[in-house]
Design a protein around this motif. Sequence first.
Motif, PDB file in Angstrom:
ATOM      1  N   GLY A  72       0.827  -1.204   0.000  1.00 54.32           N
ATOM      2  CA  GLY A  72       0.000   0.000   0.000  1.00 54.32           C
ATOM      3  C   GLY A  72       0.862   1.254   0.000  1.00 54.32           C
ATOM      4  O   GLY A  72       0.609   2.206  -0.748  1.00 54.32           O
ATOM      5  N   LEU A  73       1.895   1.240   0.852  1.00 54.16           N
ATOM      6  CA  LEU A  73       2.788   2.399   0.926  1.00 54.16           C
ATOM      7  C   LEU A  73       3.468   2.644  -0.416  1.00 54.16           C
ATOM      8  O   LEU A  73       3.574   3.790  -0.871  1.00 54.16           O
ATOM      9  N   ILE A  74       3.914   1.566  -1.047  1.00 57.50           N
ATOM     10  CA  ILE A  74       4.597   1.711  -2.339  1.00 57.50           C
ATOM     11  C   ILE A  74       3.615   2.218  -3.399  1.00 57.50           C
ATOM     12  O   ILE A  74       3.914   3.134  -4.164  1.00 57.50           O
ATOM     13  N   LEU A  75       2.432   1.621  -3.418  1.00 52.40           N
ATOM     14  CA  LEU A  75       1.451   1.957  -4.457  1.00 52.40           C
ATOM     15  C   LEU A  75       0.948   3.382  -4.299  1.00 52.40           C
ATOM     16  O   LEU A  75       0.617   4.044  -5.284  1.00 52.40           O
ATOM     17  N   ALA A  76       0.891   3.858  -3.047  1.00 50.95           N
ATOM     18  CA  ALA A  76       0.392   5.218  -2.819  1.00 50.95           C
ATOM     19  C   ALA A  76       1.350   6.251  -3.399  1.00 50.95           C
ATOM     20  O   ALA A  76       0.977   7.383  -3.635  1.00 50.95           O
ATOM     21  N   ASP A  77       2.556   5.865  -3.631  1.00 51.76           N
ATOM     22  CA  ASP A  77       3.572   6.847  -4.031  1.00 51.76           C
ATOM     23  C   ASP A  77       4.355   6.302  -5.224  1.00 51.76           C
ATOM     24  O   ASP A  77       5.572   6.185  -5.181  1.00 51.76           O
ATOM     25  N   LEU A  78       3.622   5.958  -6.287  1.00 47.85           N
ATOM     26  CA  LEU A  78       4.281   5.382  -7.452  1.00 47.85           C
ATOM     27  C   LEU A  78       4.993   6.454  -8.261  1.00 47.85           C
ATOM     28  O   LEU A  78       4.530   7.590  -8.316  1.00 47.85           O
ATOM     29  N   PRO A  79       6.111   6.099  -8.899  1.00 44.54           N
ATOM     30  CA  PRO A  79       6.748   7.077  -9.789  1.00 44.54           C
ATOM     31  C   PRO A  79       5.838   7.430 -10.959  1.00 44.54           C
ATOM     32  O   PRO A  79       4.932   6.655 -11.309  1.00 44.54           O
ATOM     33  N   ALA A  80       6.107   8.569 -11.579  1.00 40.94           N
ATOM     34  CA  ALA A  80       5.202   9.126 -12.592  1.00 40.94           C
ATOM     35  C   ALA A  80       5.076   8.219 -13.811  1.00 40.94           C
ATOM     36  O   ALA A  80       4.034   8.164 -14.453  1.00 40.94           O
ATOM     37  N   GLY A  81       6.117   7.476 -14.128  1.00 40.34           N
ATOM     38  CA  GLY A  81       6.111   6.695 -15.367  1.00 40.34           C
ATOM     39  C   GLY A  81       5.178   5.501 -15.363  1.00 40.34           C
ATOM     40  O   GLY A  81       4.959   4.883 -16.395  1.00 40.34           O
ATOM     41  N   VAL A  82       4.618   5.153 -14.201  1.00 45.85           N
ATOM     42  CA  VAL A  82       3.824   3.930 -14.130  1.00 45.85           C
ATOM     43  C   VAL A  82       2.348   4.261 -14.147  1.00 45.85           C
ATOM     44  O   VAL A  82       1.840   4.900 -13.239  1.00 45.85           O
ATOM     45  N   PRO A  83       1.627   3.854 -15.204  1.00 47.47           N
ATOM     46  CA  PRO A  83       0.184   4.111 -15.242  1.00 47.47           C
ATOM     47  C   PRO A  83      -0.553   3.304 -14.177  1.00 47.47           C
ATOM     48  O   PRO A  83      -0.110   2.205 -13.810  1.00 47.47           O
ATOM     49  N   ALA A  84      -1.665   3.844 -13.715  1.00 47.38           N
ATOM     50  CA  ALA A  84      -2.358   3.251 -12.573  1.00 47.38           C
ATOM     51  C   ALA A  84      -2.870   1.846 -12.892  1.00 47.38           C
ATOM     52  O   ALA A  84      -2.894   0.984 -12.011  1.00 47.38           O
ATOM     53  N   ASP A  85      -3.263   1.613 -14.147  1.00 49.40           N
ATOM     54  CA  ASP A  85      -3.842   0.301 -14.450  1.00 49.40           C
ATOM     55  C   ASP A  85      -2.776  -0.778 -14.562  1.00 49.40           C
ATOM     56  O   ASP A  85      -3.096  -1.960 -14.586  1.00 49.40           O
ATOM     57  N   ARG A  86      -1.500  -0.391 -14.632  1.00 43.56           N
ATOM     58  CA  ARG A  86      -0.446  -1.398 -14.688  1.00 43.56           C
ATOM     59  C   ARG A  86       0.196  -1.580 -13.310  1.00 43.56           C
ATOM     60  O   ARG A  86       1.247  -2.220 -13.185  1.00 43.56           O
ATOM     61  N   ALA A  87      -0.430  -0.981 -12.293  1.00 37.88           N
ATOM     62  CA  ALA A  87       0.196  -0.949 -10.971  1.00 37.88           C
ATOM     63  C   ALA A  87       0.481  -2.342 -10.430  1.00 37.88           C
ATOM     64  O   ALA A  87       1.562  -2.610  -9.903  1.00 37.88           O
ATOM     65  N   SER A  88      -0.478  -3.268 -10.605  1.00 35.01           N
ATOM     66  CA  SER A  88      -0.282  -4.584  -9.997  1.00 35.01           C
ATOM     67  C   SER A  88       0.828  -5.356 -10.722  1.00 35.01           C
ATOM     68  O   SER A  88       1.607  -6.075 -10.103  1.00 35.01           O
ATOM     69  N   LEU A  89       0.899  -5.156 -12.059  1.00 36.37           N
ATOM     70  CA  LEU A  89       1.991  -5.774 -12.817  1.00 36.37           C
ATOM     71  C   LEU A  89       3.334  -5.233 -12.339  1.00 36.37           C
ATOM     72  O   LEU A  89       4.298  -5.972 -12.152  1.00 36.37           O
ATOM     73  N   PHE A  90       3.354  -3.908 -12.131  1.00 29.59           N
ATOM     74  CA  PHE A  90       4.568  -3.257 -11.697  1.00 29.59           C
ATOM     75  C   PHE A  90       4.994  -3.794 -10.333  1.00 29.59           C
ATOM     76  O   PHE A  90       6.176  -4.053 -10.092  1.00 29.59           O
TER      77      PHE A  90
END
Lengths: 457, 440
Positions: A72-90
């Motif tokens: 959760g902590l990581i996902l809340a503060d994702l770098p700009a290059g990662v689109p939200a819909d690819r978050a789980s893949l990332f």
Amino acid sequence: MPSYILIATILVLSVIGYYMGRSTALARNGGKVKGLHSLPGYYGYYMALWCAVPALLVAALWLIFENSIIDGLILADLPAGVPADRASLFMTDVRNFSQNGAIAGEVTDALREVSARYVALHDYSGIALAIGALAVGVLGLAFGQARIRASLRARPKVERAMMIALMAASTIAVLTTVGIIMSLLFESAMFFEKVSVTEFLFGLQWSPQTAMRADQVGSTGSFGAVPLFAGTLLITVIAMVVAVPIGLMAAIYMSEYANRKVRAVLKPVLEVLAGIPTVVYGFFAALTVAPFVRMVGQSIGLDVASESALAAGIVMGIMIVPFVSSLSDDVMTAVPQAMRDGSYGLGATKSETIKRVILPAALPGVVGAVMLAISRAIGETMIVVMAAGLSANLTANPFEAVTTVTVQIATLLVGDQEFDSPKTLATFALGLVLFIVTLCLNIVALRIVRKYREQYE
Amino acid sequence: MTDVANKYTVEPFSASVEKRERFNRLLKKRYAAEARFKMWGIAAISVAVVFLVLLLGSIIMQGSSAFVTTRVTLDVHLDPAVIDPQGTKDPKVLAAADYNALLRKSMQTLFPEVEGRGPTRAMMSILSSSAPYAVADFVRENPDQIGQTVKISVLTDDIIDMLRKGYIDRNVPESDRKVDDFQLGIYDKLVSTGAIAAALNTDLLTTGDSREPENAGLWGAVVGSFLTLIVTIGISFPLGVMAAIYLEEFAPKNRWTDMIEVNINNLAAVPSIVFGLLGLAVFLNFFGMPRSAPLVGGLVLALQALPIIIIASRAAIKAVPPSIREAALGMGASPLQTVVHHTLPLSMPGMLTGAILGMAHALGETAPLLMIGMVAFIVDIPSGFTSPATVLPVQIYLWADSPERAFVEKTSAAIMVLLVFLVFMNAAAIYLRKKFERKW
């Protein structure tokens, strides 16, 4: 600190607590056992419990929620290059990268950065957990020791704690069932958002390969499970055609005809069949029985697929024989001797007695045994995975390859999978169907068998 | 009086004969039916026994040859110019040397007529791809032999092994054969010089899995099975015994305990693959535990073995006579003390028997472990409960899927190893039962 070292430390601490408790109790009673409410050991257990239980509880809760909080902590503060819909893949990439130092795709700077943070967070979490849990353990020790006095009712308190542990252990079975139902329901619900229930239950087309990219042609995936149900049914029917007559006749022979010596040999031999792992049956079915069936079929001019429903069904039937025979044996031996004697007294032969008296009397139990066997056949995996094939044919021809519910579950879920594609979620829906069907069969069968057993008692 | 007598007069002789004959015919028919029925019973049992014999027989026939492998002994000149030009004897230098070149040279001295890249490669393909490592190992252990010509025995390729064991038919046309005529010629020459010999296959029980059939071993799977079973018994035995004690000794008869009972019985009959789905959804996806790990495999199998252990433990507790409990209670023991000091020790052998049988069941289980990723191809011997591992039945499944002919005998051999473990566990259970059997 690896979690098992932490747990070992807590346990060592509680052993120390045991001896502290004992000696404290004796010391506060002037070194005499007489006058203590409980035996000195119980004061030891009392303190050990105060040390171990809170500390282990803290550690368990921490370990359970650690991953989701850090994610959760990581996902809340994702770098700009990662689109939200690819978050789980990332996130999967981050996890793989920080564990193995390599991923299948390209390693970007963003990934490196996030992985470093991920590793750091895990390190902090590990240290915090160790300090927290050990502090709770030491506090527990202090608290327990402060409460020890000669009049402390240590034994009832320890026993109550033990009783709670016993009760908890007995509810694990219920929790497992709840876990099964929850996980199946939860994932199936996600599946049914994408594919309608009616399509799944009544559709005639099963091809779960979905498109990886939007522009791919011809792999939209269709999830009509009827061919799977039909395939399962076909193999189950074949297995029952093999297992029921052989199992029943074997049980009749062993319970009515065989003398003690023969029985003592035959019964373990049949039980060996039940003890052989199913993967061995699968290997035998695929490598020996299937080619044999094919050869025989071809020699009489039939077109037999190399992976046929017949081969899988026959082998599964043999596997189930001991199941049918031992349950039927039980119910037949439970039929009172007086009924047999009555029949013999009227001049009936042994086989007439069996056919007209014993079997009708044992029928409910036999039916229950057969139902349990059916549920077994439906749920059996390895034989069909290895010998029945993967193509979803809607056919009643036993010489063709069919696929079953369990085969699809096993083959679709092996390997790395994304848990948001209908392809993998479909397996949970299949699992749900499998669970419901076998559960109904089991409940009814167990009830029949149990009710029948009570009749003569 | 006469009326009565008339009523019971004997029928005319002819009619009586006819009736008796009919009766005899019927009796004969009934006896024939009786014999037929008995025959059906014998036939049914025979079918099962024959099947069992066929199953075990075919596996032993196919698998026994896997315990022997084919080795070729070569005169290898340990050329210092190739191995260690500077003469440093540094292990790192020794390990990095091109041992394949040494093998090639020694093969070329045996077959000087083979020239050119293609034929040389075909000739070298007779040796296992692990052969250079065998030479490297020899050099590492005997660094003083560098410069000498020594006899080193290396594994042959699995195809040559199959050829020697007679699984490859020389009479089929060359294009349909795995071994071409050229390799066959080299093989025959090696055989005639006595270089090729059968040897005990120690790799089978000492190494991990491999893509090359001649190097593939079971030890990784055995260790994986062992670690998994430790987790399984470590969790299911205490929990099972505790649950059994509660249900048998303390539980009140109410709706809740009734539900627990029904649940335990149903859980014993839930398809194993559903437990795999549970493990995948809960342990892997929800708790984020590592894939392919003995820890998760053990947890899943523990949940599956739990009902078996609970049922067996309850039976064992039930067998302890009430007089023992009453005596303990009468001496002032608390109910829990009665259980811990008296009932539990007395019922322990029965519980252990149940646990061993549950473990035997778990040892053979495959399907749920496929779900949690224990099918991964793993070469290393697992080192802990969270390192990737595979187990024996899954290894069997993986090998059964491999296309190479050599894996068929490996699979059968693995099945034999698994069955040996199962026989031991069942024998232990029977021994325990016999030893501690007592009549109260």
